[in-house]
Design an enzyme around this catalytic site. Sequence first.
Site, short mmCIF file in Angstrom:
data_model
loop_
_atom_site.label_atom_id
_atom_site.label_comp_id
_atom_site.label_asym_id
_atom_site.label_seq_id
_atom_site.Cartn_x
_atom_site.Cartn_y
_atom_site.Cartn_z
N HIS A 10 0.86 -1.18 0.00
CA HIS A 10 0.00 0.00 0.00
C HIS A 10 0.89 1.23 0.00
O HIS A 10 0.89 2.02 0.94
CB HIS A 10 -0.94 -0.01 1.22
CG HIS A 10 -1.77 -1.27 1.32
ND1 HIS A 10 -2.45 -1.64 2.44
CD2 HIS A 10 -2.03 -2.23 0.41
CE1 HIS A 10 -3.08 -2.79 2.23
NE2 HIS A 10 -2.84 -3.18 1.00
C1 LIG Z 1 0.18 -9.27 -1.65
C2 LIG Z 1 -0.73 -8.08 -1.86
C3 LIG Z 1 -1.94 -7.98 -1.17
C4 LIG Z 1 -2.77 -6.89 -1.38
N1 LIG Z 1 -3.96 -6.87 -0.74
C5 LIG Z 1 -4.80 -5.82 -0.93
C6 LIG Z 1 -6.06 -5.77 -0.29
O1 LIG Z 1 -6.47 -6.72 0.40
N2 LIG Z 1 -6.84 -4.69 -0.47
C7 LIG Z 1 -6.45 -3.65 -1.25
O2 LIG Z 1 -7.20 -2.67 -1.36
N3 LIG Z 1 -5.26 -3.67 -1.90
C8 LIG Z 1 -4.44 -4.74 -1.76
N4 LIG Z 1 -3.25 -4.77 -2.43
C9 LIG Z 1 -2.91 -3.61 -3.31
C10 LIG Z 1 -3.55 -3.73 -4.68
O3 LIG Z 1 -3.07 -4.87 -5.31
C11 LIG Z 1 -3.22 -2.48 -5.49
O4 LIG Z 1 -3.75 -1.37 -4.82
C12 LIG Z 1 -3.82 -2.48 -6.88
O5 LIG Z 1 -3.54 -3.66 -7.57
C13 LIG Z 1 -3.28 -1.28 -7.65
O6 LIG Z 1 -3.82 -1.21 -8.94
P1 LIG Z 1 -3.05 -0.41 -10.08
O7 LIG Z 1 -3.88 -0.49 -11.29
O8 LIG Z 1 -2.69 0.93 -9.55
O9 LIG Z 1 -1.68 -1.17 -10.26
P2 LIG Z 1 -1.36 -2.71 -10.60
O10 LIG Z 1 -2.55 -3.57 -10.44
O11 LIG Z 1 -0.15 -3.07 -9.86
O12 LIG Z 1 -1.02 -2.67 -12.14
C14 LIG Z 1 0.10 -1.96 -12.66
C15 LIG Z 1 0.62 -2.68 -13.88
O13 LIG Z 1 1.52 -1.83 -14.56
C16 LIG Z 1 2.62 -2.57 -15.03
N5 LIG Z 1 3.74 -1.65 -15.26
C17 LIG Z 1 4.48 -1.01 -14.32
N6 LIG Z 1 5.39 -0.21 -14.90
C18 LIG Z 1 5.22 -0.34 -16.23
C19 LIG Z 1 5.88 0.23 -17.36
N7 LIG Z 1 6.87 1.11 -17.21
N8 LIG Z 1 5.47 -0.15 -18.60
C20 LIG Z 1 4.46 -1.05 -18.76
N9 LIG Z 1 3.82 -1.63 -17.71
C21 LIG Z 1 4.18 -1.26 -16.48
C22 LIG Z 1 2.84 -3.58 -13.95
O14 LIG Z 1 3.56 -4.71 -14.44
C23 LIG Z 1 1.41 -3.93 -13.54
O15 LIG Z 1 0.90 -5.00 -14.27
C24 LIG Z 1 -2.40 -5.85 -2.26
C25 LIG Z 1 -1.20 -5.96 -2.96
C26 LIG Z 1 -0.38 -7.06 -2.77
C27 LIG Z 1 0.88 -7.15 -3.55
#
Ligand SMILES: Cc1cc2nc3c(=O)[nH]c(=O)nc-3n(C[C@H](O)[C@H](O)[C@H](O)COP(=O)(O)OP(=O)(O)OC[C@H]3O[C@@H](n4cnc5c(N)ncnc54)[C@H](O)[C@@H]3O)c2cc1C
Lengths: 235, 590
Positions: free
Chosen positions: B519
């Site tokens: 987080h």
């Molecule tokens: C073990 C774990 C448990 C969690 N549990 C919870 C929970 O219970 N509740 C909760 O609210 N949140 C939880 N989270 C957090 C949650 O997963 C994230 O808040 C959420 O996935 C974020 O979404 P996002 O779209 O911002 O990023 P992400 O889902 O991380 O997606 C970002 C994507 O961008 C890609 N990327 C990065 N840089 C580049 C680049 N330069 N070029 C191309 N692609 C790129 C990455 O590979 C990734 O696939 C948890 C996270 C983890 C790791």
Amino acid sequence: MRDMPGRPSRRGFLKGSAAGVAIASLAGAVKAQAPEKEAPPPLDQYERVYFNEAEWAFVMAACDRLIPSGGNGPGAIDCRVPVFIDRQLAGNFGKAATWYMQGPFDPAANPTLGFQSPLTPAEIYRQAIPVFQDWCSQTHGDRFENLEAAKQDAALTSLQKGEVGLAPELRDFFQFLLANTKEGYFADPSYGGNHDMQAWVYVGFPGARGAFTSWPGRENARYPLGPVAINGDRA
Amino acid sequence: MATRTDPKKDVVIIGLGWTGAIMGMELANEGLEILALERGDDRSTVPDFQYPNIFDELKYAVRYDLMQKPVNSTLTVRHNTAETALPYRHLGSFLPGDGVGGAGVHWNGQNWRPQAVEYRLRSYVEETFGADIIPENMQLQDWGVTAEELEPHMTKFESVAGIAGKAGNINGEIQEGGNPFEAPRSAEYPMPPLKNTWDSELFAEAARKMGYHPFPRPAANASIQYTNDYGMQLGPCNYCGYCERFGCNNYSKSSPQVCILDALKRKPNFSYMTRSEVLKIEKAADGKTATGVTYFDEKTGEEVFQPADLVLVCAYSLHNVHLLLLSEIGEPYNPDTGEGVVGRNYSYQMTGGTSLWFRDKVFNPFVGTGAGGMSIDDFSMSQIDFGKEGFIGGSYITAGHTGGRPIQQMALPPGTPAWGAGWKEAVGEWYGHSLSIGSHGSNMAYRDTCLDLDPTYKDRHGRPLMRMTFDWKDNDIRMTQFMKARIEEIAETLNPDAMASGYKGDGAQYDVRPYQSTHNVGGAIMGTDPKTSAINRYLQSWDCHNVWVMGASAFPQNIQYNPTGAVGGLAYWALEALRKDYLPNPRPLM
Ligand SMILES: Cc1cc2nc3c(=O)[nH]c(=O)nc-3n(C[C@H](O)[C@H](O)[C@H](O)COP(=O)(O)OP(=O)(O)OC[C@H]3O[C@@H](n4cnc5c(N)ncnc54)[C@H](O)[C@@H]3O)c2cc1C
Ligand code: SF4
């Protein structure tokens, strides 16, 4: 000791090179229904992929103190944990294949900043074991594997406390050794340890079953089924 | 320099996790030509998460198979601006995603909405307690958006993800069995709560007896069969115990793949490329707009310029900030002067917990879900007298087994040796006999908790790594110590045979080794003043109006909850502005 269905009896476990034999007979007894499975080679005949002879002798002895045989539950040797560690060090973990390993390095940095050694885990085992062996010889009068159990425990405690003169780039050695030993004890048997799922049987973990829809909320009811491994083996 | 230029797209999306998938789906429905670029591999339930191969604790939970590989991408960390930052060489404290679905594949699914006061924290504190209770160097900020404004968008995300829970406040009416302290919501959750595990029932009973208000933790783990807004189907959860750190084998945990991607992939105007890491957002000569992105196409080994009219940064909070810094979009934050915006107000999550052991209780902890369990919000942000207690913040308090994996989830009573005969005896005696009550709390941002470019370390493309400067501060340690006292009071009423607490205490230093939470928030924060925020209240870059930045990088300080509910809600909020206001007339919206 709690009574667990399928829990192997402690008499089944022997130390060191005899373990293979003991395990083979145990497997036969527990798995009367299962199709015949070829017993793995005894640990002293196991074909190592990373460790050399001297390292193997140390790791066998160290694992046997970290999770000893005897008493309740299987020991690391009964579970073939050294096989697990050998394979892990030959693989991606040992090579730090997914880690960021570019310099500059500051291995003596504040430990809260995490792993900072230029060496891979496999290299750390390789370089740390002889240093520790020398320390054992100087301090306790013999190589680790030749010491009696109490002295081995004292030596491992010194290692854990950072008192054996390891260079900073080797300082994570004990943590790796202990973590890898526990991993090998509890990981899926396909990685070479947790032989016959004995560690799972011992604690009561059902492995890869993963379907428990009618189980949440049950009070004080022990789940009745023994573990399943990823390859379908049952204990 | 790019070696290839591809035909222009209307929209390029950087990263295909939760936010990338949401933006792709909604803008594809607008008829735009969209390309999503994802640095990692493609991933689907089958074959990547299928039974039984996914039930492999060593591979996925311990060796991080689904997560970011530091060899490809990492950052450096230091505690304060006087220290030399060192690389986060292997994962520990936080586990960013990598590959299609992002961290939305291996998250737990604890899906919350922030409390109403959290969006306007600075205003709330000033109005209620006076500005002088704000510690020096704590950079408290309002989000520039309110709970009422976000409500329909939070509801939309919950409907798409399919959240199981019990509402506590529907349009101002308190609902029996829900969270009475939540901001008013317009509707009940899409699914009823999951079944409770016994440990969470024991906790809830104890809390109820003390006059608190237990309610089911809102879960992105399906409790029933469900079809969402995009026609995607979820099946009821198996309580398999392999949720956090694993992909769901059962189409039960809400993830981009299960809730969005299979529908999105069918759209002719949407395409995506994997193993395509965006290196930089390219700016037009006047610096006021972006022209597209340059990415590394791992399959051909080429650097590719992808022109686009709209650039959506959906790369996870930390990578969003890194990309903005590398692309020189927005002034970098300088902790010495307090000026600049990109990298400002990084914060994390303050968690702690008390474990209880009962010789005569058997819990079968392997029966669990990532998000089920019971919580109380009686010590939440809106319920604490900050003036009296001497800190700004709050926690939800919660219990519920998420799994009983023996390598990582083996809780042993205090005094148990780390190895040897005593350890072995203890694992046999105590496995499955513990319950744990956790505090999941807020974390404030300070003048020196920030992100910038590291002067020394480079990534595999030769770009500077990002540098994180972060440590725990007194305010937040006081908050967690307050929760410790409350939790121990509840725990003691359960009469355990043994009990152990783990909370940050005085002088605690941030330690990158043990897992704490993924987080990571802030760094490209939202707001209404371009001097103190990198993006405006619609998540649009103040500097380049066709660059929009999704994700928890927008949070000015951390909420007391897990971030993804708000991350999803903010994405739908931004989409409304994009659709109604921006696309017909592209320009800075503020
Ligand atoms: C073990 C774990 C448990 C969690 N549990 C919870 C929970 O219970 N509740 C909760 O609210 N949140 C939880 N989270 C957090 C949650 O997963 C994230 O808040 C959420 O996935 C974020 O979404 P996002 O779209 O911002 O990023 P992400 O889902 O991380 O997606 C970002 C994507 O961008 C890609 N990327 C990065 N840089 C580049 C680049 N330069 N070029 C191309 N692609 C790129 C990455 O590979 C990734 O696939 C948890 C996270 C983890 C790791
Ligand atoms: S606990 Fe439920 S949602 Fe989580 S991985 Fe297992 S089946 Fe899927």
